[in-house]
Design an enzyme around this catalytic site. Structure first.
Site, PDB file in Angstrom:
ATOM      1  N   LYS A 209      41.095  -3.159 -88.371  1.00  9.30           N
ATOM      2  CA  LYS A 209      41.388  -1.792 -87.899  1.00  9.30           C
ATOM      3  C   LYS A 209      41.000  -0.744 -88.927  1.00  9.30           C
ATOM      4  CE  LYS A 209      45.105  -3.287 -84.802  1.00  9.30           C
ATOM      5  NZ  LYS A 209      45.178  -4.713 -85.178  1.00  9.30           N
ATOM      6  N   ARG A 210      39.798  -0.856 -89.447  1.00  9.46           N
ATOM      7  CA  ARG A 210      39.337   0.093 -90.457  1.00  9.46           C
ATOM      8  C   ARG A 210      38.911   1.402 -89.801  1.00  9.46           C
ATOM      9  NH1 ARG A 210      41.673  -3.385 -93.380  1.00  9.46           N
ATOM     10  NH2 ARG A 210      40.653  -4.270 -95.202  1.00  9.46           N
TER      11      ARG A 210
END
Length: 281
Positions: free
Chosen positions: A99-100
């Site tokens: 989830k960057r």
């Protein structure tokens, strides 16, 4: 950079051949304890290796949650590197759940970490957050196209808190979640048999017929199993887009460990239930 066949094409083939199931690799402390393992690097490695050896040669997708490895520092990252490489070598596609989301050179560095073929954490796809603006994901989009990898963009997530951002309405009357879906549809336009830019859309959200889920790309759907959704819910939630849904199951499968046979059997049950449900669409 030499690239792989596009992620969307590889995913479509894996779903057709192995079934549309993504199994999470989520070695959080309570699950390690349930398996009789210590909450340390040795327990982490035993857990991850068991999951990979039990399922990488038969499920379409494995999705390690990076945070549960990162918490052990460099030794945990080393376990993650081995798990990703071994899973891919056995034939599973690996979606790195990290989830960057950031801007400019920082987003580019995140993309290189997970989507560059020379990286020790090279994965087939990466989960990303667009909430610094969809355009902030551009470095990851560009690298994914170059390397034949994919992205799963958080659009309509299953956590209740997500609604305050994803359901916020823009000046044009469209909410943020719908806007993200529209961006992804544009990325995937004309791609066959499936685009490489997917959305994360929760299977627990009920009827989503007010959204255009036909993005010509995959829909990664958390919520099956422990969160309360079932495979039978998929047609009602996703409608005609159900064929492109990749349901993610973590605890529903992992709680059957550490017995490898029990893990395989659980995954096979979920895959068959998903197949049966989608065939009704």
């Amino acid at each position: 950079m030499s690239s792989l066949e596009p992620f969307g094409a590889r995913l479509r083939r894996a779903m057709d051949e192995r079934g549309a199931l993504c199994v999470g690799i989520d070695p959080h402390a309570s699950l390690l304890a349930e398996w009789g393992l210590n909450d340390d690097v040795a327990g982490l490695e035993r857990f991850s290796r068991t999951v990979v050896e039990a399922m990488a040669d038969r499920v379409a997708v494995l999705k390690p949650q990076s945070a549960f490895f990162e918490r052990f520092g460099s030794r945990g990252i080393a376990v993650l590197e081995r798990s990703v490489a071994e899973a891919r070598a056995a034939g599973a596609l690996v979606v790195m759940d990290a989830k960057r989301g950031d801007i400019g050179s920082t987003m580019a560095a995140y993309a290189e970490t997970f989507l560059c073929k020379d990286s020790p954490l090279f994965s087939d796809a990466l989960t990303v957050s667009p909430y610094l603006g969809y355009g902030s994901l551009s470095p990851a989009v560009v690298l994914a196209r170059e390397s034949g990898t994919g992205l799963f963009v958080l659009a309509l997530t299953s956590n209740p808190e997500g609604g305050e951002v994803q359901h916020a309405v823009r000046a044009d009357g469209r909410n943020i979640g719908a806007t993200m879906l529209a961006h992804l549809a544009a990325e995937n336009e004309g791609e066959q048999p499936l685009g490489s830019f997917g959305a994360v859309v929760g299977a627990t959200l009920g009827d989503l017929s007010s959204y255009d889920l036909d993005i010509n790309g995959p829909l990664l759907a958390p919520g099956i199993g422990a969160q309360g959704a079932t495979a039978a819910d998929l047609p009602g939630v996703f409608g005609a887009a159900a064929r492109n849904v990749v349901p993610n199951v973590s605890r529903g499968v992992l709680r059957h460990g550490p017995d490898a046979g029990a893990l395989r059997a659980a995954a096979e049950r979920f895959a068959e239930e998903i197949r049966a449900a989608v065939e009704t669409v």
